[in-house]
Design a protein around this motif. Sequence first.
Motif, mmCIF file in Angstrom:
data_model
loop_
_atom_site.group_PDB
_atom_site.id
_atom_site.type_symbol
_atom_site.label_atom_id
_atom_site.label_comp_id
_atom_site.label_asym_id
_atom_site.label_seq_id
_atom_site.Cartn_x
_atom_site.Cartn_y
_atom_site.Cartn_z
ATOM 1 N N LYS A 1 -13.538 -40.331 -59.033
ATOM 2 C CA LYS A 1 -13.950 -41.523 -58.298
ATOM 3 C C LYS A 1 -14.607 -42.523 -59.234
ATOM 4 O O LYS A 1 -15.282 -42.148 -60.180
ATOM 5 C CB LYS A 1 -14.932 -41.160 -57.188
ATOM 6 C CG LYS A 1 -14.282 -40.433 -56.046
ATOM 7 C CD LYS A 1 -15.269 -40.271 -54.917
ATOM 8 C CE LYS A 1 -14.589 -39.613 -53.738
ATOM 9 N NZ LYS A 1 -15.488 -39.493 -52.608
ATOM 10 N N SER B 1 -20.742 -45.428 -47.149
ATOM 11 C CA SER B 1 -19.576 -44.983 -46.388
ATOM 12 C C SER B 1 -20.044 -44.568 -45.007
ATOM 13 O O SER B 1 -21.199 -44.174 -44.803
ATOM 14 C CB SER B 1 -18.856 -43.844 -47.106
ATOM 15 O OG SER B 1 -19.631 -42.668 -47.076
ATOM 16 N N GLU C 1 -10.816 -42.952 -46.316
ATOM 17 C CA GLU C 1 -10.794 -41.886 -47.319
ATOM 18 C C GLU C 1 -10.917 -40.575 -46.560
ATOM 19 O O GLU C 1 -11.838 -40.405 -45.753
ATOM 20 C CB GLU C 1 -11.970 -42.024 -48.290
ATOM 21 C CG GLU C 1 -11.895 -43.240 -49.189
ATOM 22 C CD GLU C 1 -10.813 -43.112 -50.250
ATOM 23 O OE1 GLU C 1 -10.577 -41.988 -50.745
ATOM 24 O OE2 GLU C 1 -10.207 -44.145 -50.571
#
Length: 149
Positions: free
Chosen positions: A2, A11, A41
């Motif tokens: 990442k 998030s 994701e």
Amino acid sequence: MKSEKASTEPSYSLAELCVFADLPPRTVRYYVQIGLVDRPEGETRAARYGPRHLEQLLLIKKWTTAGVSLERIRELLRGEQAPIPPRPRAVGSVEVCSHLTVADGIEVVIEPGRAGLSPEQVRRLVKGIMGVFAQVSGGVRLEQDKSNN
């Protein structure tokens, strides 16, 4: 691996995202399904949404509230120019219009404010309309003159 940016961005779960966007989960899932909102994701309950998803949902909500179709919203999200919604006419409002009489039976109504035209643009438009009418009517008159002889 990442990127650093992804790890520093917040998030959200679907439930959190729905609270922030003030939309039901079913609507968010539908927007993802039809491609208006990027896929999250991860999958199922582990799916995570970021600021980009929230931004997309808020834009979609703004545009649907303004009456924009989902197909047009898809185009806007791809970067096309945003529409300028017409301002509703308020009771008691005054609007200036120009009435151009081109010929008997032909009148053009121009609302410069709503059309976003400057006075110079209105003058050019009027001149152009009159020029086109002269061309069209001149051709018609010539054909009528020939048929009368």
